[in-house]
Enzyme design. Structure first.
Site, PDB file in Angstrom:
ATOM      1  CB  ALA A  69       5.993  -6.621   6.172  1.00  0.00           C
ATOM      2  N   GLY A 128       2.831  -1.954   4.945  1.00  0.00           N
ATOM      3  CA  GLY A 128       4.052  -1.323   5.753  1.00  0.00           C
ATOM      4  C   GLY A 128       4.471  -0.135   5.025  1.00  0.00           C
ATOM      5  CD  GLU A 164       1.220  -0.481   8.869  1.00  0.00           C
ATOM      6  OE1 GLU A 164       2.180  -1.214   8.437  1.00  0.00           O
ATOM      7  OE2 GLU A 164       0.337  -0.626   9.726  1.00  0.00           O
ATOM      8  CD  GLU A 212      -1.450  -4.106   6.221  1.00  0.00           C
ATOM      9  OE1 GLU A 212      -2.323  -3.376   5.644  1.00  0.00           O
ATOM     10  OE2 GLU A 212      -0.428  -3.136   6.667  1.00  0.00           O
TER      11      GLU A 212
HETATM   12  N1  CAA Z   1       6.628  -9.066   0.233  1.00  0.00           N
HETATM   13  C1  CAA Z   1       7.646 -10.038  -0.433  1.00  0.00           C
HETATM   14  N2  CAA Z   1       7.418  -9.799  -1.858  1.00  0.00           N
HETATM   15  C2  CAA Z   1       6.765  -9.051  -2.493  1.00  0.00           C
HETATM   16  C3  CAA Z   1       5.797  -8.039  -1.707  1.00  0.00           C
HETATM   17  C4  CAA Z   1       5.882  -8.199  -0.358  1.00  0.00           C
HETATM   18  N3  CAA Z   1       5.255  -7.529   0.421  1.00  0.00           N
HETATM   19  N4  CAA Z   1       5.260  -7.300  -2.705  1.00  0.00           N
HETATM   20  C5  CAA Z   1       5.745  -7.875  -3.734  1.00  0.00           C
HETATM   21  N5  CAA Z   1       6.567  -8.571  -3.712  1.00  0.00           N
HETATM   22  C6  CAA Z   1       7.253  -9.391  -4.627  1.00  0.00           C
HETATM   23  C7  CAA Z   1       6.424 -10.290  -5.709  1.00  0.00           C
HETATM   24  O1  CAA Z   1       6.154 -11.431  -4.919  1.00  0.00           O
HETATM   25  C8  CAA Z   1       7.145 -10.301  -6.945  1.00  0.00           C
HETATM   26  O2  CAA Z   1       8.096 -11.316  -6.914  1.00  0.00           O
HETATM   27  P1  CAA Z   1       8.537 -12.170  -8.018  1.00  0.00           P
HETATM   28  O3  CAA Z   1       8.743 -11.486  -8.992  1.00  0.00           O
HETATM   29  O4  CAA Z   1       9.343 -13.183  -7.423  1.00  0.00           O
HETATM   30  O5  CAA Z   1       7.007 -12.960  -8.157  1.00  0.00           O
HETATM   31  C9  CAA Z   1       7.650  -9.017  -7.219  1.00  0.00           C
HETATM   32  O6  CAA Z   1       7.731  -8.382  -5.776  1.00  0.00           O
HETATM   33  C10 CAA Z   1       6.863  -8.290  -7.973  1.00  0.00           C
HETATM   34  O7  CAA Z   1       5.541  -7.993  -7.373  1.00  0.00           O
HETATM   35  P2  CAA Z   1       4.068  -8.215  -8.432  1.00  0.00           P
HETATM   36  O8  CAA Z   1       4.402  -9.176  -9.453  1.00  0.00           O
HETATM   37  O9  CAA Z   1       2.866  -8.557  -7.356  1.00  0.00           O
HETATM   38  O10 CAA Z   1       3.961  -6.686  -8.771  1.00  0.00           O
HETATM   39  P3  CAA Z   1       2.618  -6.054  -9.410  1.00  0.00           P
HETATM   40  O11 CAA Z   1       3.061  -4.696  -9.838  1.00  0.00           O
HETATM   41  O12 CAA Z   1       1.770  -7.015  -9.912  1.00  0.00           O
HETATM   42  O13 CAA Z   1       1.724  -5.701  -7.994  1.00  0.00           O
HETATM   43  C11 CAA Z   1       1.633  -4.877  -5.783  1.00  0.00           C
HETATM   44  C12 CAA Z   1       2.148  -4.890  -7.026  1.00  0.00           C
HETATM   45  C13 CAA Z   1      -0.148  -4.472  -6.075  1.00  0.00           C
HETATM   46  C14 CAA Z   1       2.201  -3.954  -4.728  1.00  0.00           C
HETATM   47  C15 CAA Z   1       1.446  -6.261  -5.232  1.00  0.00           C
HETATM   48  O14 CAA Z   1       2.994  -6.438  -5.525  1.00  0.00           O
HETATM   49  C16 CAA Z   1       1.160  -6.565  -3.860  1.00  0.00           C
HETATM   50  O15 CAA Z   1      -0.118  -6.698  -3.706  1.00  0.00           O
HETATM   51  N6  CAA Z   1       2.037  -6.577  -3.084  1.00  0.00           N
HETATM   52  C17 CAA Z   1       1.630  -7.234  -1.632  1.00  0.00           C
HETATM   53  C18 CAA Z   1       1.206  -5.859  -0.896  1.00  0.00           C
HETATM   54  C19 CAA Z   1       0.845  -6.530   0.598  1.00  0.00           C
HETATM   55  O16 CAA Z   1      -0.110  -7.188   0.745  1.00  0.00           O
HETATM   56  N7  CAA Z   1       1.805  -6.140   1.668  1.00  0.00           N
HETATM   57  C20 CAA Z   1       1.298  -6.524   3.068  1.00  0.00           C
HETATM   58  C21 CAA Z   1       2.551  -6.794   3.712  1.00  0.00           C
HETATM   59  S1  CAA Z   1       2.074  -7.113   5.141  1.00  0.00           S
HETATM   60  C22 CAA Z   1       2.592  -5.681   6.087  1.00  0.00           C
HETATM   61  O17 CAA Z   1       3.182  -4.709   5.494  1.00  0.00           O
HETATM   62  C23 CAA Z   1       2.102  -5.712   7.673  1.00  0.00           C
HETATM   63  C24 CAA Z   1       2.487  -4.616   8.400  1.00  0.00           C
HETATM   64  O18 CAA Z   1       1.235  -3.781   8.592  1.00  0.00           O
HETATM   65  C25 CAA Z   1       3.530  -4.019   8.522  1.00  0.00           C
END
Ligand code: CAA
Length: 264
Positions: free
Chosen positions: A69, A115, A118, A138
């Site tokens: 998400a 997500g 998921e 999450e």
């Molecule tokens: N939402 C919005 N933006 C996101 C994102 C997300 N879920 N995941 C990554 N991005 C963005 C980052 O903010 C970054 O943007 P900027 O360049 O503007 O800073 C860009 O994508 C690249 O991301 P990273 O620099 O973090 O890339 P990485 O290769 O170092 O790491 C990753 C990759 C491990 C997937 C890391 O991005 C990460 O941990 N992302 C978040 C994952 C997360 O926690 N998701 C939870 C969402 S909640 C959910 O999904 C609820 C549900 O159950 C439905």
């Protein structure tokens, strides 16, 4: 023809009978913002109503299948009431209720997070590239999975591994995902898409009507007791005898030829 901003939609396979949806929001690792999910939903609706399509592939990029998400969209939401009234994430159910076979193809180094994992689990089959990673992180941002991570994941990998994943937020590798039954198979990154298209063509060569019935019956295994599920299966099996394709399939076998299904 619809215009899309966050996805690419086309048909693939020799008979152009496989639908193909590629998530393409690279700046956010395919984070699933509402407009992106609306586009996926529209593309699925179109493939569902197109009789020529017998299977659909959902894929992402090499870097990310999807990082879940959209955290930047969620962060500023102030109130529980807003999330509740908007039925936040319930529009994602479209993927789970899609009636034709749906395959998640998780590319090369892809992160299949939260997500993203998921929606992959809402698909019928997951195939992964050998360097993909699957996780439900999450917990690290103060929420719990909200689209099946606490329900479909334990059914896929068992309680202990699912608990470890949702409580630590640590991802597992593609090989572990295969070992635990989350993915059907793992391919080298460069072989993944051709292999998945081959599998999808094999599925799409069957009666599209009967593959939907087969999917519906198999999904009942996760919803019903064994007795209810077996009863549902038997009725669904009987109902295949009401189709033209059942006779065509059996006659083609007897006449040693390829079936020519009408999907009726
Ligand atoms: N939402 C919005 N933006 C996101 C994102 C997300 N879920 N995941 C990554 N991005 C963005 C980052 O903010 C970054 O943007 P900027 O360049 O503007 O800073 C860009 O994508 C690249 O991301 P990273 O620099 O973090 O890339 P990485 O290769 O170092 O790491 C990753 C990759 C491990 C997937 C890391 O991005 C990460 O941990 N992302 C978040 C994952 C997360 O926690 N998701 C939870 C969402 S909640 C959910 O999904 C609820 C549900 O159950 C439905």
């Amino acid at each position: 023809e619809r215009k899309y901003k966050y996805i690419h939609v086309r048909t693939v396979g020799k008979g152009s009978n496989v639908g193909y949806i590629e998530l393409d929001r690279p700046s956010a690792l395919n984070a699933l913002c509402d407009p992106l999910m609306l586009e996926v939903s529209n593309a699925l609706d179109d493939f569902e109503s197109d009789d020529s399509i017998g299977c659909v592939i959902l894929t992402g990029s090499n870097k990310a299948f999807s990082a879940g998400a959209d955290i930047k969209q969620m962060a500023p939401v102030a109130k529980y009431a807003d999330i509740y009234k908007a039925k936040f994430l319930s529009q994602w159910d479209k993927i789970a209720s899609f009636r034709k076979p749906l395959i998640a193809a998780v590319n090369g180094y892809a992160n299949v997070m939260a997500g993203g994992c998921e929606i992959a689990m809402m698909c019928d089959i997951i195939y992964a590239g050998d360097t993909a990673k699957f996780g439900q992180p999450e917990i690290k941002i103060g929420i719990i999975p909200g689209a099946g991570g606490t329900q479909r994941l334990p059914r896929a990998v068992g309680k202990s591994k699912a608990m470890e994943m949702v409580l630590t937020g640590d991802p597992i590798t593609a090989d572990e995902a295969k070992q635990y039954g989350l993915v059907a198979d793992v391919f080298s990154a460069k072989d993944l898409l051709p292999k998945v298209i081959e599998k999808a063509e094999k599925i799409a060569a069957n009666s599209h009507l009967v593959t939907s019935m087969c999917k519906e019956a198999t999904n009942k295994a996760f919803e019903m007791t064994l007795a209810e599920g077996l009863h549902f299966e038997k009725r669904m099996f009987h109902s295949t005898f009401a189709t033209d394709d059942r006779l065509e399939g059996m006659m083609a076998f007897i006449e040693k030829r390829k079936p020519n299904y009408s999907n009726e």
